[in-house]
Design a protein around this motif. Structure first.
Motif, PDB file in Angstrom:
ATOM      1  N   ASN A   1      -1.310   7.857   2.140  1.00 40.61           N
ATOM      2  CA  ASN A   1      -0.415   7.209   1.177  1.00 40.61           C
ATOM      3  C   ASN A   1      -0.616   5.701   1.134  1.00 40.61           C
ATOM      4  O   ASN A   1      -0.281   5.059   0.135  1.00 40.61           O
ATOM      5  N   LEU A   2      -1.214   5.110   2.171  1.00 38.24           N
ATOM      6  CA  LEU A   2      -1.505   3.675   2.144  1.00 38.24           C
ATOM      7  C   LEU A   2      -2.509   3.349   1.039  1.00 38.24           C
ATOM      8  O   LEU A   2      -2.398   2.317   0.381  1.00 38.24           O
ATOM      9  N   LEU A   3      -3.469   4.230   0.820  1.00 46.69           N
ATOM     10  CA  LEU A   3      -4.458   4.028  -0.241  1.00 46.69           C
ATOM     11  C   LEU A   3      -3.801   4.162  -1.611  1.00 46.69           C
ATOM     12  O   LEU A   3      -4.082   3.385  -2.523  1.00 46.69           O
ATOM     13  N   VAL A   4      -2.907   5.134  -1.743  1.00 48.29           N
ATOM     14  CA  VAL A   4      -2.181   5.322  -3.001  1.00 48.29           C
ATOM     15  C   VAL A   4      -1.373   4.070  -3.325  1.00 48.29           C
ATOM     16  O   VAL A   4      -1.418   3.559  -4.449  1.00 48.29           O
ATOM     17  N   LEU A   5      -0.657   3.549  -2.324  1.00 46.33           N
ATOM     18  CA  LEU A   5       0.141   2.337  -2.537  1.00 46.33           C
ATOM     19  C   LEU A   5      -0.749   1.154  -2.917  1.00 46.33           C
ATOM     20  O   LEU A   5      -0.417   0.381  -3.813  1.00 46.33           O
ATOM     21  N   ALA A   6      -1.892   1.024  -2.241  1.00 44.28           N
ATOM     22  CA  ALA A   6      -2.816  -0.073  -2.541  1.00 44.28           C
ATOM     23  C   ALA A   6      -3.349   0.044  -3.964  1.00 44.28           C
ATOM     24  O   ALA A   6      -3.459  -0.960  -4.681  1.00 44.28           O
ATOM     25  N   ALA A   7      -3.642   1.262  -4.383  1.00 43.46           N
ATOM     26  CA  ALA A   7      -4.133   1.481  -5.747  1.00 43.46           C
ATOM     27  C   ALA A   7      -3.072   1.119  -6.779  1.00 43.46           C
ATOM     28  O   ALA A   7      -3.395   0.739  -7.905  1.00 43.46           O
ATOM     29  N   GLN A   8      -1.811   1.222  -6.375  1.00 42.34           N
ATOM     30  CA  GLN A   8      -0.695   0.862  -7.267  1.00 42.34           C
ATOM     31  C   GLN A   8      -0.367  -0.630  -7.186  1.00 42.34           C
ATOM     32  O   GLN A   8       0.566  -1.090  -7.815  1.00 42.34           O
ATOM     33  N   GLY A   9      -1.129  -1.363  -6.391  1.00 40.59           N
ATOM     34  CA  GLY A   9      -0.932  -2.807  -6.294  1.00 40.59           C
ATOM     35  C   GLY A   9      -0.219  -3.291  -5.049  1.00 40.59           C
ATOM     36  O   GLY A   9      -0.100  -4.491  -4.833  1.00 40.59           O
TER      37      GLY A   9
ATOM     38  N   ARG B   1       3.722   9.226  11.494  1.00 34.33           N
ATOM     39  CA  ARG B   1       4.636  10.156  10.809  1.00 34.33           C
ATOM     40  C   ARG B   1       5.602   9.406   9.895  1.00 34.33           C
ATOM     41  O   ARG B   1       5.896   9.861   8.789  1.00 34.33           O
ATOM     42  N   LYS B   2       6.088   8.274  10.349  1.00 31.33           N
ATOM     43  CA  LYS B   2       7.018   7.476   9.533  1.00 31.33           C
ATOM     44  C   LYS B   2       6.315   6.956   8.275  1.00 31.33           C
ATOM     45  O   LYS B   2       6.870   7.001   7.177  1.00 31.33           O
ATOM     46  N   ILE B   3       5.085   6.464   8.433  1.00 29.18           N
ATOM     47  CA  ILE B   3       4.330   5.955   7.283  1.00 29.18           C
ATOM     48  C   ILE B   3       4.073   7.081   6.288  1.00 29.18           C
ATOM     49  O   ILE B   3       4.278   6.923   5.084  1.00 29.18           O
ATOM     50  N   ASN B   4       3.635   8.227   6.790  1.00 30.63           N
ATOM     51  CA  ASN B   4       3.313   9.347   5.898  1.00 30.63           C
ATOM     52  C   ASN B   4       4.545   9.913   5.203  1.00 30.63           C
ATOM     53  O   ASN B   4       4.424  10.555   4.158  1.00 30.63           O
ATOM     54  N   ALA B   5       5.718   9.644   5.766  1.00 26.54           N
ATOM     55  CA  ALA B   5       6.972  10.062   5.120  1.00 26.54           C
ATOM     56  C   ALA B   5       7.532   8.947   4.226  1.00 26.54           C
ATOM     57  O   ALA B   5       8.625   9.094   3.680  1.00 26.54           O
ATOM     58  N   ASN B   6       6.785   7.864   4.093  1.00 25.25           N
ATOM     59  CA  ASN B   6       7.247   6.682   3.349  1.00 25.25           C
ATOM     60  C   ASN B   6       8.585   6.167   3.886  1.00 25.25           C
ATOM     61  O   ASN B   6       9.405   5.649   3.137  1.00 25.25           O
ATOM     62  N   ASP B   7       8.791   6.315   5.179  1.00 20.48           N
ATOM     63  CA  ASP B   7       9.983   5.817   5.855  1.00 20.48           C
ATOM     64  C   ASP B   7       9.627   4.446   6.429  1.00 20.48           C
ATOM     65  O   ASP B   7       9.233   4.316   7.595  1.00 20.48           O
ATOM     66  N   TRP B   8       9.741   3.413   5.586  1.00 24.71           N
ATOM     67  CA  TRP B   8       9.270   2.086   5.979  1.00 24.71           C
ATOM     68  C   TRP B   8      10.199   1.413   6.974  1.00 24.71           C
ATOM     69  O   TRP B   8       9.725   0.636   7.821  1.00 24.71           O
ATOM     70  N   GLU B   9      11.489   1.689   6.927  1.00 23.18           N
ATOM     71  CA  GLU B   9      12.393   1.147   7.946  1.00 23.18           C
ATOM     72  C   GLU B   9      12.061   1.772   9.302  1.00 23.18           C
ATOM     73  O   GLU B   9      12.021   1.082  10.319  1.00 23.18           O
TER      74      GLU B   9
END
Length: 152
Positions: free
Chosen positions: A77-85, A112-120
């Protein structure tokens, strides 16, 4: 791929050393914390000094070819976010991987937190990686705090 924020963090927290030295883990290191050269040779204490522009170039090579791909493999998901800017989150985790190794991310709750988009939750997990020898190290505390700021 824009990894300038990760490179900036690495340069700030690793510091530049022209001559090879042993890092706290006892590994021969040069430049901005590099333990290997671009041609995959291990750094040795007998190697000649490295000028600062060469150290910067080597750091970018490592970030682009080792640490960013490793972080993305573990957290697609880090790549997806980067592609979105949003490159800030990728840069934070690439810096973490450069500092501690991709293997630490691979087996962590942070992953696991990153892959769940749980940034806190990811920020809380990053802040658990501030110790060396059982004590909180001021440099690691500052580095993790800087990485957390990129997760906002």
């Amino acid at each position: 791929m824009n990894l300038e924020l990760a490179a900036e963090l690495c340069r700030r927290f690793e510091g530049y050393r022209a001559k090879p030295y042993l890092c706290p883990a006892g590994v021969a290191t040069i430049g901005y914390g590099s333990t290997y050269y671009a041609d995959k040779r291990k750094v040795t204490l007998e190697d000649p000094p490295m000028d600062e522009p060469t150290a910067r170039a080597l750091l970018m090579t490592e970030l682009l070819h080792t640490y960013a791909p490793g972080a993305i493999r573990q957290c697609p998901n880090l790549l997806v976010l980067a592609a979105q800017g949003d490159v800030r989150k990728l840069n934070a985790i690439v810096d973490f991987c450069y500092n501690l190794g991709i293997g630490r991310l691979q087996t962590s709750t942070l992953k696991r937190k990153i892959n769940a988009n749980d940034w806190e939750g990811a920020k809380e997990q990053l802040m658990l990686w501030t110790k060396g020898g059982g004590k909180v190290l001021p440099g690691l505390l500052k580095r993790r705090t800087a990485e957390c700021a990129l997760l906002d």
